[in-house]
Enzyme design. Structure first.
Site, mmCIF file in Angstrom:
data_model
loop_
_atom_site.group_PDB
_atom_site.id
_atom_site.type_symbol
_atom_site.label_atom_id
_atom_site.label_comp_id
_atom_site.label_asym_id
_atom_site.label_seq_id
_atom_site.Cartn_x
_atom_site.Cartn_y
_atom_site.Cartn_z
ATOM 1 N N CYS A 162 0.123 3.975 10.538
ATOM 2 C CA CYS A 162 0.744 5.003 9.716
ATOM 3 C C CYS A 162 1.421 6.038 10.614
ATOM 4 O O CYS A 162 0.771 6.684 11.423
ATOM 5 C CB CYS A 162 -0.260 5.698 8.819
ATOM 6 S SG CYS A 162 0.538 6.976 7.807
ATOM 7 N N SER A 190 0.828 -1.206 0.000
ATOM 8 C CA SER A 190 0.000 0.000 0.000
ATOM 9 C C SER A 190 0.863 1.258 0.000
ATOM 10 O O SER A 190 1.827 1.372 0.757
ATOM 11 C CB SER A 190 -0.877 0.005 1.249
ATOM 12 O OG SER A 190 -1.670 1.170 1.260
ATOM 13 N N ILE A 201 5.805 -5.443 8.196
ATOM 14 C CA ILE A 201 5.755 -4.284 9.054
ATOM 15 C C ILE A 201 5.397 -3.026 8.255
ATOM 16 O O ILE A 201 5.745 -2.928 7.082
ATOM 17 C CB ILE A 201 7.102 -4.045 9.790
ATOM 18 C CG1 ILE A 201 8.277 -3.902 8.809
ATOM 19 C CG2 ILE A 201 7.382 -5.175 10.746
ATOM 20 C CD1 ILE A 201 9.621 -3.528 9.460
ATOM 21 N N ASN A 221 -5.156 -0.083 8.389
ATOM 22 C CA ASN A 221 -3.899 0.573 8.702
ATOM 23 C C ASN A 221 -3.999 1.242 10.077
ATOM 24 O O ASN A 221 -4.540 2.333 10.208
ATOM 25 C CB ASN A 221 -3.595 1.600 7.609
ATOM 26 C CG ASN A 221 -2.261 2.278 7.797
ATOM 27 O OD1 ASN A 221 -1.547 2.014 8.770
ATOM 28 N ND2 ASN A 221 -1.913 3.161 6.884
ATOM 29 N N GLY A 224 -3.555 3.918 0.790
ATOM 30 C CA GLY A 224 -4.395 4.074 1.970
ATOM 31 C C GLY A 224 -5.539 5.058 1.750
ATOM 32 O O GLY A 224 -5.332 6.127 1.178
ATOM 33 N N GLY A 232 11.284 -4.149 3.119
ATOM 34 C CA GLY A 232 12.600 -4.273 2.515
ATOM 35 C C GLY A 232 12.783 -5.356 1.486
ATOM 36 O O GLY A 232 13.910 -5.620 1.069
ATOM 37 N N GLY A 258 1.715 11.083 4.282
ATOM 38 C CA GLY A 258 0.591 11.479 5.126
ATOM 39 C C GLY A 258 -0.748 11.135 4.517
ATOM 40 O O GLY A 258 -1.706 11.916 4.592
#
Ligand SMILES: Cc1cc2nc3c(=O)[nH]c(=O)nc-3n(C[C@H](O)[C@H](O)[C@H](O)COP(=O)(O)OP(=O)(O)OC[C@H]3O[C@@H](n4cnc5c(N)ncnc54)[C@H](O)[C@@H]3O)c2cc1C
Ligand SMILES: Cc1cc2nc3c(=O)[nH]c(=O)nc-3n(C[C@H](O)[C@H](O)[C@H](O)COP(=O)(O)OP(=O)(O)OC[C@H]3O[C@@H](n4cnc5c(N)ncnc54)[C@H](O)[C@@H]3O)c2cc1C
Ligand SMILES: Cc1cc2nc3c(=O)[nH]c(=O)nc-3n(C[C@H](O)[C@H](O)[C@H](O)COP(=O)(O)O)c2cc1C
Ligand SMILES: Cc1cc2nc3c(=O)[nH]c(=O)nc-3n(C[C@H](O)[C@H](O)[C@H](O)COP(=O)(O)O)c2cc1C
Ligand code: FES
Ligand code: FES
Lengths: 303, 251, 303, 251
Positions: free
Chosen positions: A129, A21, A190, A126, A46, A243, A72
Site C-alpha cells: 500500500c 480490495s 499489481i 498487503n 484492507g 486496469g 490510506g
C-alpha cells in the site's frame, strides 16, 4: 458449456472474476445492484489491527485513463470486521478474501489469526500500500521484509495466503520468488503505482496526501508485463489486477499468467463492471471454442 | 432505487453562467429526493461527475451546473436528444421536516435548494451570487417560496452582502423548523453559525471529490463528529447532507 | 512580455519546451511543419557507437492513453550522426542535445568525446532504455553503475551532461543522488515504463520484442511524482518528461521541479504538439501574471 | 505538402463489408498521389490510423476501410457532415511508369489500387476477395481498366483462386511496364514471384503498425535489402510502396 471455474491456491472460484480490495468496501453497496454470489470472490477492504481513519481528503484525483487514490487504509479494524462484516459476507454465496496490513510482524500474525478464525476463504497480505506511512509499501520493496511478512502470516493462517506485490520495485520477480520461498500460496499483482498530480491553478497537489496510488486502464500494460514476468519466475498461482475494464482485458491478464483477475477502478464508472467483465470473458471463451477459463492461464505465446 | 439509467436530454438552456439540462427518465425521476445527486458519466472521463438534482417533475429531472474542467465541459456540449448515462439517485439528501424552513444557496449551491424548497410546507430562501450576471433561478424560487432574499458580493443584484447576513435577518423575522444550505464551505459555516445562534437545526450539503459514488471506495471523506466521536464519514453515502453541528468545519 | 527562457545546466534555452529523444528523429521530418528554431531544444534519437538496426517489428502497441514502443535504439551510429546530421542540426537555430547509449564505459567515453567534438550543446546519457539487451536499463537500476556511466561521460564531455533516469526502480532518488555525486549537471526523467500487451485473438504479444516502454499521457502522474521526489533529493536541474500533451501538463511538471520539459509521444498525434505546448504554457503564464517561465520550477506547495 | 487537415465527410456508404468515406479538403486532395496514405485521428485514440487513399477527384478524397478495432470502429461511426482530422498525404506511393501496368489488390488492398490504375496510361487489374459478399469496387475498376479479373478464395465470385494466379495469367497475355500490388503479405509475395518470373518490375504496398507516420519514430520497420545491404526501412516514409525485390519476404 464453458467451465468458468478456476482453482486459486486450492480454493475453487466459480468464475475468475474477483473484486479488488478497497474498491468494493465490504460488499453491501453492490448488493443493491446484483447478487454478490455472481462474483468469483470478494476481496474486502484492507484491514489493520486497530481502526484507521485514513488520510485527509481530497483522496482521489483523475489522470489520463486512470485515477490516483490516497485513502490510506481507512477501515474499522479487524475485530469489527470479524464481528460485523463477516456474518454478512459469509452468506453472500461467494468466496471471501480478507486483505490485511500490519505495521509489525506481530500485527500480521494477529490479523491472520483473527481473519482465519472468522472464516475467510483466503488471506491477501498487503505489503504494497503506497498510502500509509508505516507498514504498507515498506514491506514490499525488499525480498527480505516481504518474506518475513509472508512467513508471519503463513504461521498463523489456516487458509491459503496470497501476497500482494507492489509494482514500485526494480525487480518484481525477486520479491515474488522471496514470498514463494517463504510459503506464499499465491501472489496478487499489481497494487497501485505511486503517482502525483498538481493543480496548476492553485499550485497544490490534488491529493491532500501529496502522492497517491495510480490504478485504472492506464496501468494495464504494466500489470500485463509484471504478471508475465512473475509467472515465468514462480510456480504459485497469480491473482492478476490492474486496469481491467473488459472481458478482453481479463483474458489478457490470464494469458500473461493470471489464474483469476480482480476488477477495481472500473467499478467507479460502473458498479456492474465485474459482471460485464465475466460475461464478456465467457463470450470470448465461447467464440474461441475454449472449453475452460483455466486454459487461458499463461497461454501467451511469447516470441 | 439507485441504478444506472440512460437519460435523454429534453431541454437545454444557459443562464447565470451555468448550463441547465432537463433529463428524461421516469424510473430515475420516480425515486429522486431533495438534496440527492446524480453521478454522471461525462464522455470517457475515468470518473463520473456528481451533480445535484435541482428539480424533479413527472418523468424529468433538472440539473444545473457550471463548467469547471473537462467533465462539465463535455456535459455542457451535449445537445438536446443526446443520451447521458447516470448513476443515481445517490446520497442522503435534505430531511423532510414539518413546518417552515429557510433554504440558503450560494452560487452553484443555489440549484439544489429549489427541490428542497418545493418539498417544504413553507419556505423562504436566501440566494447569493457573485454578481448580477450570475443570478439564476430566482423566479423559480419566488414561485415556491414566501420570502426570497437575493444577496450579491458586489451589490449588483439584490442586497450587497453574504448569504449568512441574509439568513441572519430572516432568522430574526420568522420561526423556522430548519435551515438547509448548499454552497461554498465558508458560506455553509457562517450560515450554520447564524442558525445555531437562532437555535434552529441546520443541514448542509457538502462537496468532496468522488470515486464510486455509492459508499464503497471511501475517497469522499468528510470529517464529522457523531455521538462525540470524530471521524470520516462519506459525502456520497452518509451525505452529501449532514447536520451542520456534526461537521468539523476547520478540517 | 513573458520571459520564456530557462537555464538548463548553464545552457540558455529560448523556451522550456524540448522534444524527447527517439520521437523527433534528427529533426528533418518536422522542419516541413515549422521552423525548428521555435523549439527550446532538440533531443536527437539515441546514438550508439556502432550503427544499430533495432528490434524486429511490430515495434509499437497502443494502450489506454499511452503507447508501448520497442524500437531498440535503431540509429546510424555516432560517426554518421556527427558527419551527416550535426551540420543540419547545428544550423537549426536551437540547442542540440545528443542522447547516447553505451554497452561499456569505454563506449560512453567514446560517444561523449565524439558528440562533444561535433558541437552538441548538451549530452543526455541514456541509462534507462528498456528495449535493448545489453546496456540501456541495466546501467540505470543501480546507483553504482549509474554513477560509473555518469563519470565516464563527464570525463570525456566538454558540454554539460544530463543523465536520463529510469522509472523502473524502487527508489529513483537513490539513483539521482548517485549521478549527482558522480558529476551529472542535470537529470532527465522519466524514460519509459516497461510494459506489455497481448493480442487475445492470436495469443501473441503485440510487440515482436514481447515487452516495450510505456509512454504518453498514461504515465504523466508517475512523471510528476518522480520529478517531485528527485527535485527534493538533488540540487541539479531536471529536464522533465512523460506524457506531456498540453501547456498545463508542462506547467505541472515544472511546478513539480522541472526546469524544462520534453514532449515525446504527443508528437505522434500532432507534429505541432511542442509548438502548441509552448503557446499554451505562455498563455498560462500570462493568465496567471507570471513574468518568467523559470518561476514555475519547483513552485508546487505541497501539503 | 503533407500537413494536418480537417476534412468534412461528404458521403458515406458501406459495401463488401467495408465503409467508404469521401473526405472534402481541396488542399489535401491537391497534393495526394497514388499509393499514399492518410494518418487519421480516430476519436481520442492515442495513435492515428493509417488508411490508404483510394481515389481523388477535385476537392475530395475517398478512403475505404474495414472495421478492425476501436479506431476504425470510431471512424465507421462518423456521419456525413462530421469533421475528421487527417495528417497527410503521407508516404512514398506507387511510381508513375510509362506504358501498361497490372494492378493487383487483395481484400482491403483493393481500394488503393483504384487511383493507381486511373493514373496509368493503360491498366489491367486482378482483384481478389474472400467471398462474393466481400466483393467491392469492381465496377469502378472496369471503368478505368482494360481487363479486370476477379478472383475469390471460394469461387463465389469471379474465378476461384488466388490473386497471384490471375496475375500470372495476365502476365502471359500482355506486356507490362510494371506490376503494382496491395494486399496481404502472402499475396504480395506470390504476386512478386509471378512478376519476377515474367521479368516485370513489381511494386508492393506494405503494412506495419505506425506511430508518427512521418519517419521520425522508426517504429514502422520493414526489412529490406538495398544496394546489397539488409536493414530496416520505414513503411511510413520510405514506403508504404517498396520495390518487391527489395523486400525481405521471410522476415
Ligand atoms: C454532491 C455534489 C453535488 C454537486 N452538485 C453540483 C451541481 O449541482 N452543479 C455544479 O455545477 N457542480 C456540482 N458539484 C461540483 C461538481 O461535481 C464539479 O464541479 C465537477 O465534478 C467538476 O468536474 P470537471 O470535470 O468539470 O472538473 P475537473 O476539475 O476536471 O474534475 C477533476 C475531478 O475532480 C472532481 N471535482 C472537481 N471539482 C469538484 C467539486 N467541486 N466537488 C467534487 N468533485 C470535484 C471531478 O468530479 C473529477 O473527478 C457537486 C459536487 C458534489 C460533491
Ligand atoms: C500504409 C497503410 C495503409 C492502410 N490502408 C488501409 C486501407 O485503405 N483500408 C483499411 O481498412 N486498412 C488499411 N490499413 C490497415 C489499417 O491501418 C488498420 O486496419 C487500422 O489501423 C486498425 O485500427 P483499429 O483501431 O481498428 O484496430 P486496433 O487493432 O484496435 O489498432 C491498434 C493499433 O494497431 C494498429 N494496427 C492494427 N492493425 C494494423 C494494420 N493492419 N496495419 C497497420 N497498423 C495496424 C493501429 O493503427 C493501432 O495503432 C492500412 C495500413 C497501413 C500501414
Ligand atoms: C480507492 C482504492 C482503494 C484501495 N485500497 C486497497 C486496499 O485497501 N488494499 C489493497 O491491497 N489494495 C487496495 N487498492 C488497490 C486495488 O486493490 C488494486 O490493486 C489496484 O487498484 C489495481 O487494480 P484496478 O486498476 O482494477 O483498480 C485500492 C485501490 C483503490 C483505487
Ligand atoms: C518511439 C520512442 C522512441 C524512444 N527512443 C528513445 C531513445 O532513443 N533514447 C531515450 O533516451 N529515450 C527514448 N524514448 C523515451 C522518450 O524520450 C521519453 O523519455 C518518453 O517517451 C516519455 O515521454 P513522452 O510520454 O512524452 O513520450 C523513446 C520513446 C518513444 C515513444
Ligand atoms: S465516492 Fe466512493 S465512498 Fe464516496
Ligand atoms: S511511423 Fe514513425 S517512423 Fe514510421
Amino acid at each position: 458449456m464453458t467451465d468458468l471455474r478456476v482453482n486459486l491456491a486450492g480454493v475453487m472460484l466459480k468464475n475468475p472474476i474477483v473484486v479488488a480490495s478497497g474498491t468494493f468496501g465490504f460488499g453491501h453497496e453492490f448488493a443493491d445492484y446484483y447478487d454478490l454470489s455472481e462474483l468469483g470472490a470478494i476481496c474486502a477492504k484492507g484491514l489493520t489491527v486497530a481502526k484507521k481513519d485514513g488520510n485527509p481528503p481530497p483522496r482521489i484525483a483523475e489522470t489520463p485513463s486512470g485515477i490516483l487514490n490516497s485513502v490510506g487504509l481507512q477501515n474499522p479494524g479487524v475485530d469489527y470486521f470479524c464481528a460485523h462484516e463477516m456474518p454478512y459476507l459469509k452468506q453472500s454465496g461467494t468466496k471471501i478474501i480478507a486483505n490485511i496490513s500490519g505495521n509489525t510482524l506481530d500485527e500480521f500474525t494477529e490479523l491472520a489469526e483473527k481473519v482465519s478464525a472468522a472464516g475467510v476463504d483466503l488471506i491477501e497480505v498487503n505489503i504494497s500500500c503506497p498510502n500509509v506511512k508505516c507498514g504498507g509499501l515498506a514491506w514490499g520493496t525488499q525480498p527480505e521484509s516481504a518474506a518475513a511478512a509472508t512467513a508471519a502470516v503463513k504461521k498463523a493462517a489456516t487458509v491459503p495466503v496470497i501476497v500482494k506485490l507492489s509494482p514500485n520495485v526494480t525487480d518484481i520477480t525477486a520479491i515474488a520468488r522471496a514470498v514463494e520461498a517463504a510459503g506464499a500460496d499465491a501472489v496478487s499483482l499489481i497494487n497501485t503505482i505511486l503517482g502525483m498530480r498538481i493543480d496548476v491553478n492553485t499550485r497544490r497537489p490534488v491529493l491532500r496526501n501529496n502522492m497517491g496510488g495510480l490504478s485504472g486502464p492506464a496501468v494495464l500494460p504494466v500489470a500485463v508485463r509484471m504478471i508475465y514476468q512473475v509467472a515465468c519466475a514462480v510456480k504459485i498461482p497469480i491473482l492478476g489486477m490492474g486496469g481491467v475494464a473488459s472481458g478482453a482485458d481479463a483474458a489478457e491478464l490470464m494469458l500473461a499468467g493470471a489464474t483469476a483477475v480482480a476488477v477495481g477502478t472500473a467499478l467507479f464508472q460502473n458498479p456492474y463492471a465485474p459482471i460485464h467483465v465475466r460475461d464478456e470473458l465467457q463470450a470470448y471463451l465461447e467464440q474461441h471454442n475454449i472449453p475452460a477459463a483455466s486454459a487461458l492461464t499463461g497461454a501467451v505465446m511469447p516470441y | 432505487m439507485a441504478d444506472l439509467f440512460d437519460c435523454i436530454i429534453s431541454t437545454k438552456q444557459t443562464f447565470g453562467g451555468c448550463t441547465e439540462l432537463v433529463l428524461q427518465n421516469g424510473a430515475l425521476a420516480a425515486c429522486a429526493a431533495q438534496g440527492q445527486f446524480l453521478h454522471i458519466q461525462c464522455g470517457d472521463q475515468t470518473l463520473r461527475r456528481p451533480i445535484s438534482i435541482c428539480d424533479v417533475a413527472g418523468d424529468s429531472l433538472t440539473v444545473v451546473f457550471e463548467v469547471k474542467g473537462a467533465g462539465t465541459e463535455w456535459l455542457a456540449a451535449q445537445q438536446v436528444g443526446a443520451v447521458v448515462n447516470v448513476l443515481g439517485p445517490l446520497g442522503h439528501g435534505f430531511p423532510l421536516v414539518c413546518g417552515r424552513i429557510l433554504v440558503c444557496g450560494g452560487g452553484i449551491g443555489v440549484p439544489p435548494m429549489l427541490l428542497t424548497a418545493k418539498g417544504a410546507e413553507a419556505a423562504d430562501a436566501v440566494l447569493g451570487f457573485r454578481t448580477a450576471s450570475r443570478e439564476m433561478l430566482t423566479d423559480r424560487f419566488r414561485a415556491v417560496c414566501t420570502d426570497v432574499v437575493v444577496m450579491s458580493d458586489d451589490g449588483t443584484c439584490g442586497k450587497q452582502g453574504f448569504v449568512a447576513d441574509g439568513a441572519a435577518e430572516l432568522l430574526k423575522k420568522h420561526t423556522y423548523a430548519a435551515v438547509m444550505a448548499c454552497g461554498p464551505k465558508i458560506m455553509l459555516k457562517t450560515v450554520a453559525q447564524a442558525a445555531k445562534k437562532a437555535g434552529v437545526p441546520c443541514y448542509v450539503s457538502m462537496e468532496e471529490r468522488m470515486g464510486c459514488g455509492i459508499g464503497a471506495c471511501l475517497v469522499c471523506a468528510c470529517k464529522t463528529t457523531k455521538n462525540g466521536e470524530e471521524g470520516y464519514r462519506h459525502v456520497c453515502k452518509d451525505g452529501p447532507v449532514f447536520a451542520a453541528e456534526e461537521v468539523c468545519w476547520d478540517d
